[in-house]
Design an enzyme around this catalytic site. Sequence first.
Site, PDB file in Angstrom:
ATOM      1  N   SER A 175     -58.640 -72.818 -23.303  1.00  0.00           N
ATOM      2  CA  SER A 175     -57.839 -71.964 -24.198  1.00  0.00           C
ATOM      3  C   SER A 175     -57.688 -72.167 -25.344  1.00  0.00           C
ATOM      4  O   SER A 175     -57.363 -71.483 -26.289  1.00  0.00           O
ATOM      5  CB  SER A 175     -56.371 -72.167 -23.750  1.00  0.00           C
ATOM      6  OG  SER A 175     -56.125 -73.470 -23.571  1.00  0.00           O
ATOM      7  N   HIS A 203     -57.575 -66.892 -19.723  1.00  0.00           N
ATOM      8  CA  HIS A 203     -58.068 -66.302 -20.816  1.00  0.00           C
ATOM      9  C   HIS A 203     -59.395 -65.671 -20.308  1.00  0.00           C
ATOM     10  O   HIS A 203     -60.067 -64.881 -21.389  1.00  0.00           O
ATOM     11  CB  HIS A 203     -58.151 -67.234 -21.934  1.00  0.00           C
ATOM     12  CG  HIS A 203     -57.073 -68.162 -22.259  1.00  0.00           C
ATOM     13  ND1 HIS A 203     -56.317 -67.425 -23.438  1.00  0.00           N
ATOM     14  CD2 HIS A 203     -56.602 -69.194 -21.772  1.00  0.00           C
ATOM     15  CE1 HIS A 203     -55.218 -68.356 -23.538  1.00  0.00           C
ATOM     16  NE2 HIS A 203     -55.360 -69.459 -22.564  1.00  0.00           N
ATOM     17  N   LYS A 235     -51.535 -62.140 -20.680  1.00  0.00           N
ATOM     18  CA  LYS A 235     -52.488 -62.357 -21.851  1.00  0.00           C
ATOM     19  C   LYS A 235     -53.127 -60.692 -21.658  1.00  0.00           C
ATOM     20  O   LYS A 235     -52.591 -59.673 -22.136  1.00  0.00           O
ATOM     21  CB  LYS A 235     -53.181 -63.314 -21.629  1.00  0.00           C
ATOM     22  CG  LYS A 235     -52.622 -64.695 -21.592  1.00  0.00           C
ATOM     23  CD  LYS A 235     -53.290 -66.007 -21.455  1.00  0.00           C
ATOM     24  CE  LYS A 235     -52.532 -67.098 -21.248  1.00  0.00           C
ATOM     25  NZ  LYS A 235     -51.668 -67.592 -21.961  1.00  0.00           N
TER      26      LYS A 235
HETATM   27  C1  LIG Z   1     -55.315 -71.759 -19.537  1.00  0.00           C
HETATM   28  C2  LIG Z   1     -53.835 -71.337 -19.328  1.00  0.00           C
HETATM   29  N1  LIG Z   1     -53.140 -71.525 -18.056  1.00  0.00           N
HETATM   30  C3  LIG Z   1     -51.965 -71.145 -17.767  1.00  0.00           C
HETATM   31  C4  LIG Z   1     -51.110 -70.817 -18.800  1.00  0.00           C
HETATM   32  C5  LIG Z   1     -49.726 -70.592 -18.769  1.00  0.00           C
HETATM   33  O1  LIG Z   1     -49.640 -69.378 -18.196  1.00  0.00           O
HETATM   34  P1  LIG Z   1     -48.000 -68.470 -18.320  1.00  0.00           P
HETATM   35  O2  LIG Z   1     -47.813 -68.314 -19.909  1.00  0.00           O
HETATM   36  O3  LIG Z   1     -48.067 -67.256 -17.584  1.00  0.00           O
HETATM   37  O4  LIG Z   1     -47.318 -69.506 -17.855  1.00  0.00           O
HETATM   38  C6  LIG Z   1     -51.457 -70.594 -20.233  1.00  0.00           C
HETATM   39  C7  LIG Z   1     -50.784 -70.091 -21.451  1.00  0.00           C
HETATM   40  O5  LIG Z   1     -49.781 -69.716 -21.319  1.00  0.00           O
HETATM   41  C8  LIG Z   1     -53.087 -70.868 -20.278  1.00  0.00           C
HETATM   42  O6  LIG Z   1     -53.431 -70.835 -21.628  1.00  0.00           O
END
Ligand SMILES: Cc1ncc(COP(=O)(O)O)c(C=O)c1O
Length: 388
Positions: A175, A203, A235
């Site tokens: 990320s 992502h 996203k």
């Molecule tokens: C790699 C990754 N996993 C999980 C999440 C969490 O997802 P959510 O925003 O739906 O809680 C994020 C960012 O929000 C992320 O960048």
Amino acid sequence: MRKLHEVLNERRAQHLYRTRRILESPQGVELRADGADLLSFCSNDYLGLANDARVIAAFKAGAEAYGVGSGSSHLITGHQRPHHALEEEIAAFVGTERALLFSTGYMANLGVAGALLDRRATAFEDKLNHASLIDAARLSGAAVKRYPHLDMTQLAARLATVQGEKLILTDGVFSMDGDVAPLPQLVALAGQHDARLLVDDAHGIGVLGAGGRGSFEHFGLRPGNPAILLGTLGKAFGTFGAFIAGDDDLIEYLIQQARTYIYTTALPPAVAEATRASLRIIQEEGWRREALKERITEFRAGATQLGFALLDSSTPIQPVILGDAEAAVTASEALRARGILVPAIRPPTVPAGSARLRVSFCSLHTASHVERLLEALADAVQTQTPAA
Ligand SMILES: Cc1ncc(COP(=O)(O)O)c(C=O)c1O
């Protein structure tokens, strides 16, 4: 008792204090925040669907037909027709037997790790994994072994020393760095060591692969035992929520065991309807991924020519490494003064010494948007030697 204002002052002094902007427009490449019109390279709305008219229409129709709140958890009476249809469509899209909706990606990671691991198990984590994967393993009570970023030799060595249940956790696209986990090797190692593999493709899904199926498609693979796919909907899908995709046994097991699935209210059904519209667009409009590739190529060529330190990323996440937190904050503010929004990412989100601007691209950016960004970088930001 700690004096909280002292802790806050300390953070300010270290340039680590976080503040929020108030967005006064929908998410988009051109937006209004804190009273100013800005060109944004900030969001994870990679395909520009958060404010798409068709997604909005589906959301409205969903609310008309099913109301606003789901009113209950999935296992009581919250599992409505739109949720179920979306799960089936996602499974067909990514090529697994089943998919299961969660309220957020964070909760999905916690739910899977909590269901699969206990104190006798071991979790293996890439050092640069997202906080939600780190927390997921930690909260599961399992022993945690972290391996250097992308280092398959070190991972293999750690796997070889451990007996019992094993789960490898990795971002698909990292990320904050934008690079892609070596899924073929990870799947092979999981197979060799009788481990499961959880790939958090928050992502990658929608963005990578000709069909937008994410990191697995990028490598010509499909999720399925031992590989579990997590996708987020907030996203590239432009909506909200997350899913886990895998085989039938896994999904049934999670329905029985995943606490963040069982003990929470189901997503609003209108969000599921909006996501179904996004999923159709993701499949039908390949031009969105092509436009992203063009913008990424233009940016990388321009930024390299200007002498900026980029990471080895071919995804819409393009970090410009600046080193210390102060340099990153100063650069972000200088761009903001020129009408451009790019976030400064600092420790503890990234390792000390690797504070950066995290540029992220959207299908709706144009070549002239990229030119404006490059001009502002050239004008306002000192090039640095990367710390790592
Ligand atoms: C790699 C990754 N996993 C999980 C999440 C969490 O997802 P959510 O925003 O739906 O809680 C994020 C960012 O929000 C992320 O960048």
